[in-house]
Design an enzyme around this catalytic site. Structure first.
Site, short mmCIF file in Angstrom:
data_model
loop_
_atom_site.label_atom_id
_atom_site.label_comp_id
_atom_site.label_asym_id
_atom_site.label_seq_id
_atom_site.Cartn_x
_atom_site.Cartn_y
_atom_site.Cartn_z
N SER A 75 35.46 -5.75 10.18
CA SER A 75 36.14 -4.69 9.42
C SER A 75 36.73 -5.19 8.11
CB SER A 75 37.23 -4.05 10.28
OG SER A 75 36.65 -3.46 11.41
N LYS A 133 43.35 0.71 11.60
CA LYS A 133 42.48 0.44 10.44
C LYS A 133 43.12 0.82 9.11
CE LYS A 133 39.15 -1.02 13.12
NZ LYS A 133 38.59 -2.39 13.10
N ASP A 146 35.54 -11.08 20.16
CA ASP A 146 34.44 -11.31 19.21
C ASP A 146 33.43 -12.30 19.80
OD1 ASP A 146 35.61 -9.63 17.24
OD2 ASP A 146 37.01 -11.23 16.76
#
Length: 514
Positions: A64, A336, A156
């Site tokens: 992101s 976000k 991740d």
């Protein structure tokens, strides 16, 4: 009265990648009549969001931060990961004055060098190769007391994959004849970004006091005990690693502390706990005056040494809008919000002239599979109102669902998240068309399209390196260009708005007006 503006709207569906295979694909499995119709009937293309096309190493999955920096910059921005890889390879890293200065000062005073960071090959927040280089730097410069505090990933990277990394460091310290891994803890605690200070406190106590819920002689023993408690890497509870006869690795005044994460958003909270004199997230049981080094700048207001200060980007999309007296809105949920503001603006914290921001609180749940729609209904309501307000020339919005629910690895929840997004897109597209505006729908990277790892059979909780969709909704007759990438989006928006593209933007427009 001023003329009502027809906004250019960019909707970023975070973690919404494109994958032909249907197996374990939450986006394919979801009922998405709106996105299906847009893909079938509107100008569209696929664009790259990973690897060299976004300034990451070849085939490295996107993320992101990287995605939004490239989206806003309109040029490929070489990421900290790539920059550090190069510096380590040519050994410039080993001469970095901030890193060498901190190590030398601690060594000369007989103090310890503490190295902390996400021990992961994921390359999103950190890379274990960089941490290994830092261990080597400290050893080469003669530091005797070298303590590694390993934050474990599993987000991740596969959920239970930390053992090989930990073994690698155990072997390294054995070969050096000095230093050791002093603690392990999941990133859930050490790398919170949503002001859940009770989690951060557990990590802080582990680091400063060398106290945790558990203790083990070796990292592998500590990890296996966590797995036996049903804790995957991300959720491993605070564990002190200390065999009998080994000295305590609690932090003391004058020690050096090098934080090896290069991505800012999940590094800020624990850094503030160490650095800020007026810190009030929790009552610190022990305040240590360490020589704290951030690998990169986590925030402009954190006053401590930075090994790799940011390279400034000139004429990002936001700055160019401001220079041209255009109004803009940035809107997202907590998860976000930094991405559509700080990262989209090229690492600039302050808003530009004419830039408004709306923050919608993300739901307070332990993991987002428990509420896959997140706060998308409220976000859409505010976004639609902004589109219809006539106030904005351009609006940048991020829906976090595909990514945040994709990270949980729960297929059923990811399907629900994607279905919730489809309703949101319908409302937004209707609003844009009702005011004669234009809409681009894209993603910053993939995630929800791959929910199981075909190699291991485990849940796939990480991002992907697959392409992402780009769809145009508006009244212009446009033709899509193939072979695009995230850094082509800003020039595409400017072109569709009939504006000049600044020379710093090397991306190309992906929709040509016919």
């Amino acid at each position: 009265m001023s003329v009502s503006k027809k906004p250019m709207v960019l909707v970023i569906l975070d973690g919404y990648g494109y994958r032909e295979e249907q197996q374990d694909n939450a986006i394919f499995s979801a009922k998405t009549p709106v996105m299906d119709a847009l893909w079938a009937n509107r100008p569209h293309t696929l664009i790259d969001a990973s690897g060299l096309e976004v300034g990451l190493p070849d085939r490295q999955m996107g993320n992101s931060e990287v995605g939004h920096v490239n989206l806003g910059a309109g040029r490929i921005v070489y990421q900290d990961l790539t920059r550090l890889d190069v510096e380590i390879k040519d050994r410039a890293f080993f001469a970095n004055p901030v890193l060498t200065g901190a190590v030398d000062k601690a060594k000369n005073a007989g103090k310890a060098v503490h190295i902390m960071g996400l021990l992961s090959a994921g390359g999103v927040h950190s890379h274990e190769d960089h941490i290994m280089a830092m261990v080597e730097l400290a050893a080469e410069r003669g530091a005797e007391k070298i303590y590694l505090h390993a934050f474990l990933d599993g987000r991740d990277t596969p959920p239970r994959s930390a053992e090989s990394s930990l073994k690698k460091f155990e072997e390294k310290f054995a070969a050096l004849g000095k230093g050791r891994v002093a603690s392990i803890i999941g990133r859930y605690y050490a790398m919170d970004r949503d002001n859940r200070w009770d989690r951060v406190e557990k990590a802080y106590d582990l680091l400063t006091l060398a106290q945790g819920e558990f203790q083990a002689d070796t990292t592998v023993a500590g990890l296996q005990a966590a797995y036996a408690r049903d804790e995957n890497d991300e959720f491993v509870k605070a564990t002190v690693i200390r065999a009998e006869g080994q000295p305590d690795a609690a932090m003391e005044d004058g020690d050096a502390l090098i934080f090896m994460n290069f991505r800012a958003d999940r590094a800020r909270e624990i850094t503030r706990a160490f650095v800020n004199a007026d810190f009030d997230g929790f009552a610190r049981k022990k305040v240590v005056n360490v020589d704290f080094v951030m690998l990169t700048e986590y925030a402009a207001d954190i006053k401590t040494a930075v090994a790799y200060p940011p390279a400034s980007l000139v004429n990002t999309f936001g700055e160019w809008m401001a220079k041209n007296d255009k109004t803009q809105l940035r809107i997202s949920e907590t998860e976000k919000y930094a991405h559509v503001t700080f990262f989209f603006n090229g690492g600039v914290e302050e808003s530009f002239k004419g830039e408004d921001r709306i923050l919608i609180n993300s739901p307070k749940v332990a993991t987002y599979d428990l509420q896959p729609e997140m706060s998308s209904a409220e976000l859409t309501e505010k976004l639609v109102a902004a589109i219809k307000s006539g106030k904005y020339d351009t609006i940048i919005c991020n829906y976090p669902n595909g990514d945040m629910v994709g990270h949980t690895g729960v297929m059923e929840a990811a399907v629900k998240a994607v279905e919730a997004l489809d309703h949101c897109v319908e409302e937004v597209a209707k609003a844009v068309e009702s005011v004669g505006g234009q809409l681009l729908i894209t993603a910053d990277h993939g995630n929800a399209e791959q929910m199981r790892d075909p190699a291991t059979g485990q849940a796939h909780t990480a991002h992907t390196n697959l392409p992402v969709p780009l769809i145009y909704v508006g009244d212009k007759n446009v033709k899509a260009v193939e072979g695009g990438k995230l850094s082509d989006i800003a020039p595409t928006m400017l072109s569709l708005m009939g504006m000049e593209i600044p020379q710093e933007m090397t991306g190309k427009p992906l929709f040509i007006v016919e």
